[in-house]
Design an enzyme around this catalytic site. Structure first.
Site, mmCIF file in Angstrom:
data_model
loop_
_atom_site.group_PDB
_atom_site.id
_atom_site.type_symbol
_atom_site.label_atom_id
_atom_site.label_comp_id
_atom_site.label_asym_id
_atom_site.label_seq_id
_atom_site.Cartn_x
_atom_site.Cartn_y
_atom_site.Cartn_z
ATOM 1 N N HIS A 174 0.831 -1.205 0.000
ATOM 2 C CA HIS A 174 0.000 0.000 0.000
ATOM 3 C C HIS A 174 0.861 1.248 0.000
ATOM 4 C CE1 HIS A 174 -2.487 -3.094 2.202
ATOM 5 N NE2 HIS A 174 -3.012 -2.983 1.007
ATOM 6 N N ASP A 219 -6.191 4.479 0.191
ATOM 7 C CA ASP A 219 -6.276 3.185 -0.490
ATOM 8 C C ASP A 219 -7.528 2.436 -0.017
ATOM 9 O OD1 ASP A 219 -5.644 1.271 1.708
ATOM 10 O OD2 ASP A 219 -3.699 2.261 1.697
ATOM 11 N N TRP A 229 -0.172 -6.751 -8.970
ATOM 12 C CA TRP A 229 -0.348 -5.693 -9.987
ATOM 13 C C TRP A 229 0.919 -4.868 -10.177
ATOM 14 C CZ3 TRP A 229 -2.620 -5.419 -14.207
ATOM 15 C CH2 TRP A 229 -2.871 -4.225 -14.866
ATOM 16 N N ASN A 230 1.668 -4.619 -9.088
ATOM 17 C CA ASN A 230 2.911 -3.845 -9.255
ATOM 18 C C ASN A 230 3.914 -4.613 -10.098
ATOM 19 O OD1 ASN A 230 2.329 -1.453 -7.649
ATOM 20 N ND2 ASN A 230 2.263 -2.879 -5.936
HETATM 21 N N1 UDP Z 1 9.703 -6.546 -5.007
HETATM 22 C C1 UDP Z 1 11.057 -6.316 -5.115
HETATM 23 N N2 UDP Z 1 11.907 -7.350 -4.873
HETATM 24 C C2 UDP Z 1 11.488 -8.602 -4.559
HETATM 25 C C3 UDP Z 1 10.099 -8.839 -4.479
HETATM 26 C C4 UDP Z 1 9.221 -7.792 -4.719
HETATM 27 O O1 UDP Z 1 11.491 -5.193 -5.402
HETATM 28 O O2 UDP Z 1 12.315 -9.488 -4.373
HETATM 29 C C5 UDP Z 1 8.763 -5.430 -5.260
HETATM 30 C C6 UDP Z 1 8.264 -5.437 -6.679
HETATM 31 O O3 UDP Z 1 9.135 -4.713 -7.506
HETATM 32 C C7 UDP Z 1 6.879 -4.802 -6.541
HETATM 33 C C8 UDP Z 1 6.459 -5.171 -5.131
HETATM 34 O O4 UDP Z 1 7.633 -5.574 -4.440
HETATM 35 O O5 UDP Z 1 6.968 -3.399 -6.669
HETATM 36 C C9 UDP Z 1 5.466 -6.315 -5.111
HETATM 37 O O6 UDP Z 1 4.216 -5.814 -5.417
HETATM 38 P P1 UDP Z 1 3.121 -6.677 -6.146
HETATM 39 O O7 UDP Z 1 1.913 -5.820 -6.302
HETATM 40 O O8 UDP Z 1 3.665 -7.243 -7.389
HETATM 41 O O9 UDP Z 1 2.863 -7.907 -5.215
HETATM 42 P P2 UDP Z 1 2.573 -8.067 -3.643
HETATM 43 O O10 UDP Z 1 3.894 -8.202 -3.025
HETATM 44 O O11 UDP Z 1 1.820 -6.844 -3.193
HETATM 45 O O12 UDP Z 1 1.790 -9.320 -3.611
#
Ligand code: UDP
Length: 476
Positions: free
Chosen positions: A18, A117, A370-371
């Site tokens: 978030h 959010d 989504w990120n």
């Molecule tokens: N991320 C990262 N390194 C890692 C794992 C995740 O930088 O080893 C970052 C990734 O770039 C993204 C976020 O963590 O910006 C993960 O967000 P996402 O919405 O994909 O998934 P969530 O972790 O919320 O399930």
């Protein structure tokens, strides 16, 4: 005297998922629109992780973007400790409203606008009390937003569990949703989480508008439906919908994994990662290791300790990285020495944006958060979808069926362990086939579209300008 600036307060629920998009939205409002922005970050932890500290320092570099930490309310007396993470988060954000109110009311001058959010929807009432405009920031996509806002109608019309329906769930003007793809809070209508989810959905329509981290050409059908479909318009009470994405991190960190990538051929490496908290089972780690090895393609794999259920995230359990439960102890015998020349193992956390943007990376096996999805698209990298939780099944279906930039296993990985042969095949298709090439070309076209959307006069830039105009109109 300098003209007064619009002052926007951005409110983020606990967790990097978030805070990260909210911070990045804040940065964009300051750097591109010259607004005054204050971030309120609700936090459950008094210690700041190195990853969070680095993000904050990157996002606030050279700009004035104050971040006010708000300690989350203690919910031990009001929440069932066995309730789902989502339910606990909802209760926590509801109970924290008084603290947020105090923080906002003590500001002088008070912000004109509150953007929050989905989990922070209960704070809407603060904006109402103080006469501020209020907007919801959806950090997922437009298709999800359509399903989300339409859910109170589905709740009245659909009998029985959504996942047991024999046909897809129809959303006016949008691609229907397969029952097996419904988002986590819709899986069990008898669970408390579903009740909170419906409240959030109704809350979204009581705002002055909805911001979505997407852009028009990525999801033309869903964006059009949210803006123009009569039924959906009435459901969202004719509130404006602002597509302001992609809002994503930019890279820049050098590390040993990037140095390794520097030595690999162009578009030859598959990056494997399950987001900030996703985990897979011990058996699945073993099959994935075999699949990657058998594919004979180069790879980087961010590994975490396994968990019992594939869909279980490690958000509240960082796990054992160097003890007997170390994830590498679940690899097949001899795996690490056999893959020495072609594979790079990272424990727990990797510089994802830098990796995806590196010219040697040609594919991403992703949990479809989504990120991560946006980061892959904006790097022009096609994917293997491996959805685990939240709305990731929908994201995966969109990537495979609509955008045609991904392949997926036959059965959802949360339902059945994906075998080594299937993994080998998917990696080969992605990295070494005509279909893979076509997907890469399509991903590059989408990347270009993303870049255009956020340039001056691009659709997302214009959408942000319209949002700002809307905020001003309520003040003047
Ligand atoms: N991320 C990262 N390194 C890692 C794992 C995740 O930088 O080893 C970052 C990734 O770039 C993204 C976020 O963590 O910006 C993960 O967000 P996402 O919405 O994909 O998934 P969530 O972790 O919320 O399930």
């Amino acid at each position: 005297m300098a003209p007064r600036k619009l002052h926007i307060a951005l409110l983020a629920s606990p967790g990097m998922g978030h805070l990260s998009p909210v911070l990045l939205l804040g940065r964009r409002l300051v750097t591109e629109h010259d607004l005054l922005v204050t971030i309120f970050s609700v936090t459950t932890d008094t210690t700041v992780s190195p990853v969070q500290a680095e993000l904050v320092s990157t996002v606030t570099r050279n700009i004035h973007l104050p971040i006010i930490p708000i300690p989350a309310a203690d919910i031990s007396k009001v929440a069932n400790p066995n309730a789902s993470v989502i339910t606990q988060l909802n209760i926590m954000m509801r109970e924290t409203v008084p603290v947020i109110r105090t923080a906002i009311s003590s500001m002088d001058p008070r912000p004109d606008v509150l953007i929050f959010d989905i989990f922070a929807y209960a704070s809407r009432v603060i904006a109402e009390e103080f006469g501020m405009s209020k907007f919801l920031f959806v950090t997922a996509n437009a298709w999800f937003t359509a399903l989300f806002t339409y859910s109170p109608v589905l709740d009245k019309e659909v009998v029985g569990q959504y996942i047991d329906q024999t046909g897809p769930l129809e959303i006016p003007g949008c691609k229907p949703v397969r029952p097996e793809d419904v988002i986590d809070p819709m899986v069990d209508r008898n669970d408390e989480t579903y009740g909170f989810y419906l409240e959030q959905a109704v809350g979204a329509t009581l705002t002055d508008g909805i911001l979505i981290n997407t852009w028009e050409v990525l999801e033309p059908q869903s964006v059009d439906a949210l803006r123009n479909n009569e039924i959906l318009r009435s459901v969202v009470k004719n509130k404006p919908v602002y597509t302001v994405g992609p809002i994503i991190k930019t890279g820049g960190v050098k590390s040993d994994v990037i140095e390794w990538l520097d030595k690999q051929p162009e578009e030859s490496v598959t990056y494997v990662s399950f987001g900030s908290g996703g985990t897979i089972s011990a058996k699945q780690i073993e099959e994935l290791a075999w699949g990657l090895e058998l594919s004979q393609q180069r790879f980087i794999w961010v590994v975490r300790p396994p968990c019992g259920h594939a869909s279980d995230g490690s958000f509240f359990r960082p796990g054992d990285l160097d003890g007997p439960g170390c994830p590498t102890s679940f690899f097949p015998k001899g795996f690490l020495s056999r893959i020495q020349k072609v594979g790079f193992i990272v424990l727990s956390w990797a510089p994802q944006v830098e990796i995806l943007n590196h010219k040697s990376v040609g594919g991403f096996l992703t949990h479809c958060g989504w990120n991560s999805t946006l980061e892959s698209i904006t790097s022009g990298v096609p994917m293997i979808t491996w959805p685990l939780y939240a709305e990731q099944n929908m994201n995966a279906t969109m990537l495979v069926e609509e955008l045609e930039i991904a392949v997926r296993p036959e059965v959802l990985p949360t339902k059945k362990v994906v075998g080594r042969d299937e993994i080998e095949k998917m990696v080969r298709v992605l990295m070494d086939s005509e279909k893979g090439k076509e997907m890469r070309e399509k991903a590059k076209i989408l990347k270009k579209g993303a870049e255009e959307a956020i340039t001056e006069n691009g659709s997302s830039y214009i959408s942000m300008c319209k949002l700002i105009e809307n905020c001003w109109s309520k003040i003047q």
